[in-house]
Scaffold this motif. Structure first.
Motif, PDB file in Angstrom:
ATOM      1  N   LEU A 179      39.849 -20.594 -15.861  1.00  0.00           N
ATOM      2  CA  LEU A 179      40.847 -20.555 -14.785  1.00  0.00           C
ATOM      3  C   LEU A 179      41.748 -19.336 -14.916  1.00  0.00           C
ATOM      4  CD1 LEU A 179      41.882 -24.310 -14.506  1.00  0.00           C
ATOM      5  CD2 LEU A 179      40.462 -22.990 -12.936  1.00  0.00           C
ATOM      6  N   ASN A 180      42.137 -19.020 -16.138  1.00  0.00           N
ATOM      7  CA  ASN A 180      42.981 -17.845 -16.342  1.00  0.00           C
ATOM      8  C   ASN A 180      42.243 -16.563 -15.968  1.00  0.00           C
ATOM      9  OD1 ASN A 180      45.204 -19.283 -17.188  1.00  0.00           O
ATOM     10  ND2 ASN A 180      44.697 -19.132 -19.364  1.00  0.00           N
ATOM     11  N   ALA A 181      40.945 -16.527 -16.287  1.00  0.00           N
ATOM     12  CA  ALA A 181      40.154 -15.342 -15.960  1.00  0.00           C
ATOM     13  C   ALA A 181      40.002 -15.172 -14.451  1.00  0.00           C
ATOM     14  CB  ALA A 181      38.786 -15.434 -16.622  1.00  0.00           C
ATOM     15  N   MET A 182      40.042 -16.289 -13.727  1.00  0.00           N
ATOM     16  CA  MET A 182      39.866 -16.233 -12.274  1.00  0.00           C
ATOM     17  C   MET A 182      41.129 -15.805 -11.536  1.00  0.00           C
ATOM     18  SD  MET A 182      37.599 -19.699 -11.694  1.00  0.00           S
ATOM     19  CE  MET A 182      37.722 -19.583  -9.899  1.00  0.00           C
ATOM     20  N   LYS A 183      42.227 -15.868 -12.208  1.00  0.00           N
ATOM     21  CA  LYS A 183      43.481 -15.518 -11.557  1.00  0.00           C
ATOM     22  C   LYS A 183      43.602 -14.003 -11.442  1.00  0.00           C
ATOM     23  CE  LYS A 183      46.006 -19.542 -13.272  1.00  0.00           C
ATOM     24  NZ  LYS A 183      47.123 -19.999 -14.127  1.00  0.00           N
ATOM     25  N   ASP A 184      43.803 -13.536 -10.252  1.00  0.00           N
ATOM     26  CA  ASP A 184      43.928 -12.092 -10.039  1.00  0.00           C
ATOM     27  C   ASP A 184      45.097 -11.521 -10.803  1.00  0.00           C
ATOM     28  OD1 ASP A 184      42.949 -12.255  -6.534  1.00  0.00           O
ATOM     29  OD2 ASP A 184      41.751 -12.044  -8.366  1.00  0.00           O
ATOM     30  N   ASN A 185      46.150 -12.338 -10.955  1.00  0.00           N
ATOM     31  CA  ASN A 185      47.342 -11.822 -11.611  1.00  0.00           C
ATOM     32  C   ASN A 185      47.085 -11.449 -13.055  1.00  0.00           C
ATOM     33  OD1 ASN A 185      48.873 -12.057  -9.344  1.00  0.00           O
ATOM     34  ND2 ASN A 185      49.808 -14.004  -9.898  1.00  0.00           N
ATOM     35  N   GLU A 186      46.089 -12.092 -13.678  1.00  0.00           N
ATOM     36  CA  GLU A 186      45.806 -11.781 -15.069  1.00  0.00           C
ATOM     37  C   GLU A 186      45.260 -10.371 -15.230  1.00  0.00           C
ATOM     38  OE1 GLU A 186      47.467 -15.022 -16.399  1.00  0.00           O
ATOM     39  OE2 GLU A 186      46.400 -13.711 -17.770  1.00  0.00           O
ATOM     40  N   LYS A 187      44.753  -9.796 -14.145  1.00  0.00           N
ATOM     41  CA  LYS A 187      44.177  -8.462 -14.204  1.00  0.00           C
ATOM     42  C   LYS A 187      45.227  -7.380 -13.947  1.00  0.00           C
ATOM     43  CE  LYS A 187      39.814 -10.295 -12.393  1.00  0.00           C
ATOM     44  NZ  LYS A 187      38.836 -10.235 -11.277  1.00  0.00           N
ATOM     45  N   LYS A 188      46.435  -7.805 -13.653  1.00  0.00           N
ATOM     46  CA  LYS A 188      47.479  -6.858 -13.294  1.00  0.00           C
ATOM     47  C   LYS A 188      48.526  -6.790 -14.388  1.00  0.00           C
ATOM     48  CE  LYS A 188      47.079  -8.054  -8.367  1.00  0.00           C
ATOM     49  NZ  LYS A 188      47.802  -8.579  -7.189  1.00  0.00           N
ATOM     50  N   ALA A 189      49.336  -5.756 -14.321  1.00  0.00           N
ATOM     51  CA  ALA A 189      50.508  -5.700 -15.179  1.00  0.00           C
ATOM     52  C   ALA A 189      51.421  -6.857 -14.798  1.00  0.00           C
ATOM     53  CB  ALA A 189      51.228  -4.366 -15.001  1.00  0.00           C
ATOM     54  N   ALA A 190      52.200  -7.338 -15.750  1.00  0.00           N
ATOM     55  CA  ALA A 190      53.018  -8.522 -15.492  1.00  0.00           C
ATOM     56  C   ALA A 190      53.944  -8.347 -14.294  1.00  0.00           C
ATOM     57  CB  ALA A 190      53.827  -8.862 -16.745  1.00  0.00           C
ATOM     58  N   TRP A 191      54.562  -7.167 -14.164  1.00  0.00           N
ATOM     59  CA  TRP A 191      55.531  -6.974 -13.078  1.00  0.00           C
ATOM     60  C   TRP A 191      54.873  -6.986 -11.710  1.00  0.00           C
ATOM     61  CZ3 TRP A 191      54.597  -2.856  -9.947  1.00  0.00           C
ATOM     62  CH2 TRP A 191      53.866  -1.791 -10.462  1.00  0.00           C
ATOM     63  N   GLU A 192      53.542  -6.723 -11.634  1.00  0.00           N
ATOM     64  CA  GLU A 192      52.852  -6.716 -10.349  1.00  0.00           C
ATOM     65  C   GLU A 192      52.736  -8.115  -9.748  1.00  0.00           C
ATOM     66  OE1 GLU A 192      49.647  -3.476  -9.816  1.00  0.00           O
ATOM     67  OE2 GLU A 192      49.459  -4.080 -11.908  1.00  0.00           O
ATOM     68  N   GLN A 193      53.006  -9.137 -10.544  1.00  0.00           N
ATOM     69  CA  GLN A 193      52.952 -10.503 -10.046  1.00  0.00           C
ATOM     70  C   GLN A 193      54.153 -10.832  -9.166  1.00  0.00           C
ATOM     71  OE1 GLN A 193      52.256 -13.296 -13.269  1.00  0.00           O
ATOM     72  NE2 GLN A 193      51.111 -11.766 -14.421  1.00  0.00           N
ATOM     73  N   GLU A 194      55.185 -10.003  -9.202  1.00  0.00           N
ATOM     74  CA  GLU A 194      56.367 -10.260  -8.376  1.00  0.00           C
ATOM     75  C   GLU A 194      55.966 -10.237  -6.902  1.00  0.00           C
ATOM     76  OE1 GLU A 194      59.966 -11.566  -7.865  1.00  0.00           O
ATOM     77  OE2 GLU A 194      59.357 -10.935  -9.880  1.00  0.00           O
ATOM     78  N   ASP A 195      56.259 -11.321  -6.200  1.00  0.00           N
ATOM     79  CA  ASP A 195      55.849 -11.488  -4.800  1.00  0.00           C
ATOM     80  C   ASP A 195      57.029 -11.191  -3.882  1.00  0.00           C
ATOM     81  OD1 ASP A 195      54.829 -12.167  -2.372  1.00  0.00           O
ATOM     82  OD2 ASP A 195      54.434 -14.267  -2.846  1.00  0.00           O
ATOM     83  N   LEU A 196      56.990 -10.049  -3.223  1.00  0.00           N
ATOM     84  CA  LEU A 196      58.108  -9.634  -2.367  1.00  0.00           C
ATOM     85  C   LEU A 196      58.035 -10.220  -0.965  1.00  0.00           C
ATOM     86  CD1 LEU A 196      58.449  -5.839  -3.320  1.00  0.00           C
ATOM     87  CD2 LEU A 196      59.418  -7.847  -4.443  1.00  0.00           C
ATOM     88  N   THR A 197      57.063 -11.092  -0.713  1.00  0.00           N
ATOM     89  CA  THR A 197      56.910 -11.642   0.637  1.00  0.00           C
ATOM     90  C   THR A 197      57.739 -12.899   0.858  1.00  0.00           C
ATOM     91  OG1 THR A 197      54.988 -12.992   0.016  1.00  0.00           O
ATOM     92  CG2 THR A 197      54.565 -10.732   0.745  1.00  0.00           C
ATOM     93  N   ALA A 198      58.480 -13.332  -0.160  1.00  0.00           N
ATOM     94  CA  ALA A 198      59.335 -14.522  -0.045  1.00  0.00           C
ATOM     95  C   ALA A 198      58.534 -15.733   0.434  1.00  0.00           C
ATOM     96  CB  ALA A 198      60.513 -14.251   0.888  1.00  0.00           C
ATOM     97  N   SER A 199      57.360 -15.920  -0.138  1.00  0.00           N
ATOM     98  CA  SER A 199      56.468 -16.985   0.314  1.00  0.00           C
ATOM     99  C   SER A 199      56.493 -18.212  -0.594  1.00  0.00           C
ATOM    100  CB  SER A 199      55.031 -16.460   0.408  1.00  0.00           C
ATOM    101  OG  SER A 199      54.594 -15.940  -0.840  1.00  0.00           O
ATOM    102  N   HIS A 200      57.499 -18.315  -1.469  1.00  0.00           N
ATOM    103  CA  HIS A 200      57.628 -19.475  -2.351  1.00  0.00           C
ATOM    104  C   HIS A 200      59.022 -20.077  -2.176  1.00  0.00           C
ATOM    105  CE1 HIS A 200      53.891 -18.301  -4.293  1.00  0.00           C
ATOM    106  NE2 HIS A 200      54.368 -17.077  -4.364  1.00  0.00           N
TER     107      HIS A 200
END
Length: 424
Positions: A179-200
């Motif tokens: 599951l961790n391998a399937m997450k796109d965020n795991e392939k990115k730098a940690a800061w790239e996970q920040e979601d600026l779309t205010a969708s949460h």
């Protein structure tokens, strides 16, 4: 691999807690398993919201920090326990730490069927919308006849049971890794996970279209917001809304509030757009941060927000590229806001031209600025986030859309004033 275990019983003597304790001990060295207590979790009630209370926030943080969760459920009337159901109610009300989190269900029971019906009930609850856990779709571990299953030291006695437990745990650790391998965020730098779309959405998010030009007015109507001569009780003050606006609009700096959902929700509107140091338009309020910045600035904005959200630092300060000594020195400052329990609640940004203050100081003290040949340029002016260093962003990392292109601070050639000393 970091796992947390939750036993669905609050009894002083619990076989399911005993089973979890054995699992944690048996896999010491291979897995780090921490058993969480649910005994102090209050009864769920929307009328008495305790989401921000210590027991709920404790569970939230522990689950979020873990790679996966093991839940051990007894069986009460063919279903899981009220205590465990109560915990899941809190963890799916305004916070959702179990969302997309790998979960393994195990259980112990007095009788031969183990806790099979309780496990089926718990699986359905965990996979419900709003909970969204990823329960391992494989073998179930059902410990039957639990009264005689352990020896005097708390170890399982039956070798075949232990062998089967080893197999189940082996599959679960693979499940977590997949599951961790399937997450796109795991392939990115940690800061790239920040979601600026205010969708949460968070507990303070107002259900109004974010692209509405009159977001403030719609939101005020929807929430029956105080206005005008209505009083607002603050931490150490009691002001009318008018007084609060007058107070904020006479601050000698431009203020902006971005909430914990990366949504731009306030600025002190005391200057026209063209007169501002960081120009904003009233219609921008309510917009997600992704809509408040040109594409060239998005990565730097993510770096700043991520660093503040994740406690890399509490304050980031940076000068605007192009500042000229003896004319202006505009600073952007970003301060993390947190609740009493330490949870991230947004960013307070202020923008200020400090040169008038420096100029006044020099005039009143008879001092002057001269170049310091031994000065070194502050490396924190870089637009990148480095381990153990304070990150910074380019000057566009405000809640504004600027017309002129701005380069990352690291690409700017420092002017002479950036390394000046004050001498008599």
């Amino acid at each position: 691999m970091k796992l947390v275990g939750i036993a669905g019983s609050i009894a002083d003597e619990s076989y399911n807690r005993k089973l979890l304790t054995y699992v944690a001990s048996h896999f010491t060295g291979a897995l780090d398993i921490e058993i969480l207590s649910i005994s102090d979790v209050p009864m769920f009630s929307q009328d008495n919201d305790q989401t921000e209370g210590a027991p709920i926030q404790y569970l939230k943080r522990k689950i979020e920090e873990a790679d996966g969760v093991i839940m051990a459920t007894p069986e009460h009337n063919h279903t899981t326990t009220p205590a465990l159901k109560n915990v899941i109610e809190w963890l799916s009300y305004k916070i959702h730490p179990l969302m997309n989190k790998p979960v393994l269900i195990i259980g112990a029971s007095y009788h031969t069927q183990g806790s099979s019906r309780a496990q089926l009930s718990l699986r359905q609850i965990l996979e419900a919308p709003g909970v969204g856990a990823l329960v391992m779709p494989s073998d179930e571990f059902l410990l039957a006849n639990v009264r005689t299953a352990f020896d005097e030291f708390g170890n399982l006695k039956d070798k075949r049971t232990i062998k089967f437990l080893d197999a189940v745990m082996g599959k679960f650790t693979k499940w977590v890794k997949v599951l961790n391998a399937m997450k796109d965020n795991e392939k990115k730098a940690a800061w790239e996970q920040e979601d600026l779309t205010a969708s949460h959405p968070t507990d303070t998010t107002i259900d109004v279209p974010m692209d509405a030009d009159d977001w403030v007015e719609q939101g005020a109507t929807k929430t029956n917001a105080a206005s005008g001569s209505d009083y607002v009780k603050l931490d150490r003050g009691l002001l009318t809304v008018d007084q609060l606006n007058w107070f904020l609009n006479t601050m000698p700096l431009e203020l902006t509030y971005m909430d914990d959902n990366d949504q731009f929700i306030y600025y002190n509107n005391f200057l026209d757009h063209d007169e501002m140091l960081a120009p904003r338009y009233p219609k921008q309020v309510g917009s997600p941060m992704a809509a408040c910045h040109p594409a060239r600035a998005v990565d730097h904005v993510k770096q700043v927000i991520w660093a503040l959200r994740n406690k890399q630092t509490d304050l980031i300060k940076m000068p605007v590229p192009g500042n000229k000594i003896n004319e202006k020195y505009i600073m952007h400052c970003y301060h993390a806001m947190r609740s009493e329990s330490g949870d991230f609640k947004g960013i307070n940004e202020w923008v200020l031209d400090v040169w008038p203050t420096v100029k006044d100081y020099l005039a009143n003290t008879g001092q002057m600025l001269v170049n310091d040949p031994n000065a070194k340029v502050d490396a924190s002016a870089s637009a990148s986030v480095k381990p153990n260093a304070k990150p910074a962003a380019d000057a566009n990392a405000s809640a504004s859309v600027k017309e002129e292109a701005a380069q990352p601070a690291a690409a700017e050639k420092p002017d002479s004033g950036s390394s000046a000393s004050v001498k008599s």
